[in-house]
Design an enzyme around this catalytic site. Sequence first.
Site, mmCIF file in Angstrom:
data_model
loop_
_atom_site.group_PDB
_atom_site.id
_atom_site.type_symbol
_atom_site.label_atom_id
_atom_site.label_comp_id
_atom_site.label_asym_id
_atom_site.label_seq_id
_atom_site.Cartn_x
_atom_site.Cartn_y
_atom_site.Cartn_z
ATOM 1 N N THR A 45 28.232 111.701 28.634
ATOM 2 C CA THR A 45 28.718 112.300 29.935
ATOM 3 C C THR A 45 30.098 112.322 29.931
ATOM 4 O O THR A 45 30.961 111.100 29.439
ATOM 5 C CB THR A 45 28.264 111.943 31.139
ATOM 6 O OG1 THR A 45 28.434 110.666 31.217
ATOM 7 C CG2 THR A 45 26.619 112.218 31.132
ATOM 8 N N GLU A 99 29.627 113.326 36.932
ATOM 9 C CA GLU A 99 29.458 113.447 35.356
ATOM 10 C C GLU A 99 28.845 114.687 34.734
ATOM 11 O O GLU A 99 27.954 115.146 35.369
ATOM 12 C CB GLU A 99 28.501 111.950 34.992
ATOM 13 C CG GLU A 99 28.943 110.986 35.439
ATOM 14 C CD GLU A 99 27.626 109.838 35.024
ATOM 15 O OE1 GLU A 99 27.232 110.075 34.071
ATOM 16 O OE2 GLU A 99 27.268 109.072 36.131
HETATM 17 C C1 FMN Z 1 22.253 115.980 34.344
HETATM 18 C C2 FMN Z 1 22.173 114.594 34.629
HETATM 19 C C3 FMN Z 1 21.307 113.998 35.772
HETATM 20 C C4 FMN Z 1 21.224 112.741 36.139
HETATM 21 N N1 FMN Z 1 20.284 112.426 37.208
HETATM 22 C C5 FMN Z 1 20.505 111.146 37.457
HETATM 23 C C6 FMN Z 1 19.532 110.532 38.399
HETATM 24 O O1 FMN Z 1 18.269 111.230 38.736
HETATM 25 N N2 FMN Z 1 19.306 109.159 38.868
HETATM 26 C C7 FMN Z 1 20.465 108.454 38.320
HETATM 27 O O2 FMN Z 1 20.339 107.544 38.668
HETATM 28 N N3 FMN Z 1 21.222 108.813 37.376
HETATM 29 C C8 FMN Z 1 21.313 110.191 36.945
HETATM 30 N N4 FMN Z 1 22.130 110.619 36.138
HETATM 31 C C9 FMN Z 1 23.121 109.589 35.918
HETATM 32 C C10 FMN Z 1 22.839 108.823 34.486
HETATM 33 O O3 FMN Z 1 22.369 107.695 34.955
HETATM 34 C C11 FMN Z 1 24.149 108.509 34.063
HETATM 35 O O4 FMN Z 1 24.825 109.688 33.030
HETATM 36 C C12 FMN Z 1 24.565 107.078 33.534
HETATM 37 O O5 FMN Z 1 24.566 106.297 34.304
HETATM 38 C C13 FMN Z 1 25.823 107.113 32.540
HETATM 39 O O6 FMN Z 1 27.104 106.933 33.104
HETATM 40 P P1 FMN Z 1 28.196 106.355 32.603
HETATM 41 O O7 FMN Z 1 28.744 107.210 31.395
HETATM 42 O O8 FMN Z 1 29.345 106.152 33.714
HETATM 43 O O9 FMN Z 1 27.943 104.803 32.245
HETATM 44 C C14 FMN Z 1 22.331 111.864 35.787
HETATM 45 C C15 FMN Z 1 23.105 112.377 34.532
HETATM 46 C C16 FMN Z 1 23.089 113.531 34.388
HETATM 47 C C17 FMN Z 1 24.319 114.091 33.277
#
Ligand code: FMN
Length: 167
Positions: A45, A99
């Site tokens: 992301t 993100e």
């Molecule tokens: C399309 C999409 C949907 C997401 N949905 C959720 C979600 O429903 N719940 C959640 O805790 N994180 C969700 N995330 C976040 C992920 O947990 C996140 O990408 C991960 O923490 C990586 O973050 P970082 O790059 O800051 O480490 C989502 C991310 C994306 C791209």
Amino acid sequence: MSNEIRAERPLIVGPSDPGAPFPVTLEGTVVKGYGRGSRELGIPTANLSEDAIAAICSELKTGVYYGWVQIGEVASQVYPMVMSIGWNPYYRNERRSAEVHIIHDFPEDFYNVAMRVLILAYIRPEQNYPSLDALIKDIHTDIQVAKHSLKRPKYAELRSHKLFGFT
Ligand SMILES: Cc1cc2nc3c(=O)[nH]c(=O)nc-3n(C[C@H](O)[C@H](O)[C@H](O)COP(=O)(O)O)c2cc1C
């Protein structure tokens, strides 16, 4: 926040024509996130800077959205994207984040480059999950939802929106 098994999700989400407040535009710089995206999830992301996020948080509730995105130079390639705006309940983040997962294979990570995002529709609320696998599975479904939903004419034509430098 439920643990029950949910029915299959539909692959087309959102009206046939994006209605108000969409399209919502977002411009910012890609900053380093918590770094879990690629490593734990296998879903890289691009994280937007806090100031860029502040601008849209008054307009949009937290949750998952889809639309189009461009990186770097204006008038360059525009890709489909899914994004999450919020607190990532699974990880109990203390900072709000925005993100973007760009639906394209990039050979390596990139930071400090410009990112222009056109948000077109809401998919679902952010959720907590009983396991990392469940989170990953739902994000893979979000990606399919974005791909299918963006093929509709009113969404496809916005790939050449003026935000991206096309006249
Ligand atoms: C399309 C999409 C949907 C997401 N949905 C959720 C979600 O429903 N719940 C959640 O805790 N994180 C969700 N995330 C976040 C992920 O947990 C996140 O990408 C991960 O923490 C990586 O973050 P970082 O790059 O800051 O480490 C989502 C991310 C994306 C791209």
